[in-house]
Design an enzyme around this catalytic site. Structure first.
Site, PDB file in Angstrom:
ATOM      1  N   HIS A 105       0.832  -1.205   0.000  1.00 48.04           N
ATOM      2  CA  HIS A 105       0.000   0.000   0.000  1.00 48.04           C
ATOM      3  C   HIS A 105       0.865   1.252   0.000  1.00 48.04           C
ATOM      4  O   HIS A 105       2.087   1.188   0.207  1.00 48.04           O
ATOM      5  CB  HIS A 105      -0.920   0.014   1.225  1.00 48.04           C
ATOM      6  CG  HIS A 105      -0.169   0.178   2.521  1.00 48.04           C
ATOM      7  ND1 HIS A 105       0.607  -0.820   3.072  1.00 48.04           N
ATOM      8  CD2 HIS A 105      -0.055   1.235   3.359  1.00 48.04           C
ATOM      9  CE1 HIS A 105       1.149  -0.397   4.196  1.00 48.04           C
ATOM     10  NE2 HIS A 105       0.771   0.858   4.389  1.00 48.04           N
ATOM     11  N   ASP A 107       0.590   4.973   2.042  1.00 49.76           N
ATOM     12  CA  ASP A 107      -0.166   5.423   3.213  1.00 49.76           C
ATOM     13  C   ASP A 107      -1.298   6.388   2.857  1.00 49.76           C
ATOM     14  O   ASP A 107      -1.108   7.363   2.126  1.00 49.76           O
ATOM     15  CB  ASP A 107       0.780   6.097   4.218  1.00 49.76           C
ATOM     16  CG  ASP A 107       1.669   5.066   4.899  1.00 49.76           C
ATOM     17  OD1 ASP A 107       1.244   3.902   5.009  1.00 49.76           O
ATOM     18  OD2 ASP A 107       2.782   5.428   5.296  1.00 49.76           O
ATOM     19  N   HIS A 256       4.745   0.112   0.100  1.00 52.13           N
ATOM     20  CA  HIS A 256       5.495  -0.714   1.038  1.00 52.13           C
ATOM     21  C   HIS A 256       4.664  -1.857   1.607  1.00 52.13           C
ATOM     22  O   HIS A 256       3.428  -1.839   1.564  1.00 52.13           O
ATOM     23  CB  HIS A 256       6.097   0.142   2.163  1.00 52.13           C
ATOM     24  CG  HIS A 256       5.082   0.867   2.981  1.00 52.13           C
ATOM     25  ND1 HIS A 256       4.429   2.002   2.550  1.00 52.13           N
ATOM     26  CD2 HIS A 256       4.595   0.612   4.218  1.00 52.13           C
ATOM     27  CE1 HIS A 256       3.600   2.412   3.473  1.00 52.13           C
ATOM     28  NE2 HIS A 256       3.666   1.596   4.504  1.00 52.13           N
ATOM     29  N   ARG A 272       6.049   5.571  14.661  1.00 51.34           N
ATOM     30  CA  ARG A 272       5.816   6.077  13.302  1.00 51.34           C
ATOM     31  C   ARG A 272       5.219   7.485  13.324  1.00 51.34           C
ATOM     32  O   ARG A 272       4.317   7.783  14.114  1.00 51.34           O
ATOM     33  CB  ARG A 272       4.829   5.154  12.563  1.00 51.34           C
ATOM     34  CG  ARG A 272       4.589   5.598  11.124  1.00 51.34           C
ATOM     35  CD  ARG A 272       3.632   4.680  10.398  1.00 51.34           C
ATOM     36  NE  ARG A 272       2.284   4.816  10.913  1.00 51.34           N
ATOM     37  CZ  ARG A 272       1.311   3.943  10.675  1.00 51.34           C
ATOM     38  NH1 ARG A 272       1.526   2.867   9.956  1.00 51.34           N
ATOM     39  NH2 ARG A 272       0.102   4.134  11.181  1.00 51.34           N
TER      40      ARG A 272
HETATM   41  C1  SIN Z   1       3.398   0.625   7.967  1.00 51.07           C
HETATM   42  O1  SIN Z   1       2.849   0.210   6.951  1.00 51.07           O
HETATM   43  O2  SIN Z   1       3.311   1.796   8.312  1.00 51.07           O
HETATM   44  C2  SIN Z   1       4.194  -0.322   8.828  1.00 51.07           C
HETATM   45  C3  SIN Z   1       5.505  -0.667   8.238  1.00 51.07           C
HETATM   46  C4  SIN Z   1       6.312  -1.531   9.174  1.00 51.07           C
HETATM   47  O3  SIN Z   1       5.912  -1.759  10.306  1.00 51.07           O
HETATM   48  O4  SIN Z   1       7.387  -1.976   8.765  1.00 51.07           O
END
Ligand code: SIN
Length: 282
Positions: A105, A107, A256, A272
């Site tokens: 996806h 974000d 990602h 994050r």
């Molecule tokens: C995410 O998609 O924000 C998580 C990525 C991760 O935990 O490596």
């Protein structure tokens, strides 16, 4: 020592050396980091010691904080701008968003103005007998676009993908309030990166619910074919985490996926932040 930029072998990703993120960045240091971010789509700094305040200050160099709906219940105590991503449980309660990013996806693609970038700060990284687990993969959407046949590039000109937060995957789990906050939106399938001008594919198998003006079955086939194309191995950088890593990615240049190959008692803890783009994406 100056800032050193060491690209990975993949079409995205570079390690930035010679920067201590716990200290304020100089103007020239910030410019070097920002340029590397635009050029490489994913950049990472090893061996950092960044407090929550430091992470927020670093994030604000690049844009205003943007809140992710999936983090609303898992903000860090005293720092709600930081989302905790973790499989750890304390007192019978999950301390963070578990299994975040388990599908490819970009974000918040379901919002009218998706964030420019996201930063992850690795606090604890799972490890089994010295083998690191919980890697994150990044697919280079500009390399995927460049690799398309000319006829497909022509066909995609002006096409807009439809995104509906309440669509397929989430219909059962979201609230009425969230449904109203995130009405369906469309984005160009070929986005032009606001800084580099590179063309990037912006299609995801799970998040795209259709293509404007294209019959549903045909749209689903196109979305699936493009989504599979984007994640071909030659477009991917796979990041093997170390505790102390600070990594940031550009949500236009990459998609990602977080690999969920670990479970308690192996612990993974990430902090994050997400930062906004200046203007709606082209
Ligand atoms: C995410 O998609 O924000 C998580 C990525 C991760 O935990 O490596």
């Amino acid at each position: 020592m100056g800032v050193e930029i060491v690209p990975t072998d993949a079409p995205v990703g570079a390690e930035i050396r010679g920067v201590d993120l716990s200290l304020p960045l100089s103007n020239s240091g910030l410019a070097a980091v920002d340029n590397a971010f635009n050029d490489h789509g994913v950049i990472y700094f090893r061996d950092q010691s960044l407090s929550p305040e430091g992470l927020l200050a670093f994030t604000r160099y690049f844009g205003d904080l943007q809140f992710n709906v999936f983090g609303e219940d898992h903000g860090l105590d005293d720092h709600p701008g930081i989302v905790v991503i973790s499989n750890i449980e304390e007192g019978g309660r999950e301390i963070g968003v578990k299994a975040a990013g388990s599908r490819w996806h970009s974000d918040m693609c379901y919002t009218a103005n998706p964030p420019r970038g996201t930063i992850l700060c690795a606090r604890e990284v799972p490890d089994q007998d010295g083998l690191t687990l919980g890697d994150t993969c990044f697919a280079a959407t500009h390399a995927a676009y460049d690799d398309l046949p000319a006829e497909m590039k022509e066909r995609l000109e002006g096409c807009r993908a439809e995104f509906d937060f309440a669509g397929r995957q989430r219909a059962q789990i979201i609230t009425q309030e969230q449904r109203e906050r995130f009405p369906p939106v469309t984005h160009p399938i070929v986005r032009t990166h606001p800084v580099t001008g590179r063309k990037c594919l912006y299609v995801m198998r799970d998040d795209c619910t259709g293509i404007a003006g294209v019959e549903e079955g045909e749209a689903q086939r196109m979305v699936a074919a493009l989504a599979d194309h984007i994640i071909r191995p030659e477009f991917i950088y796979r990041h093997r985490w170390r505790a102390g890593d600070v990594l940031m990615w550009d949500n236009c240049t990459v998609q990602h996926l977080a690999i969920q190959d670990y479970a308690l008692p192996m612990r993974r803890l990430m902090h994050r932040t997400t930062f906004a783009a200046d203007a709606p994406p082209a």
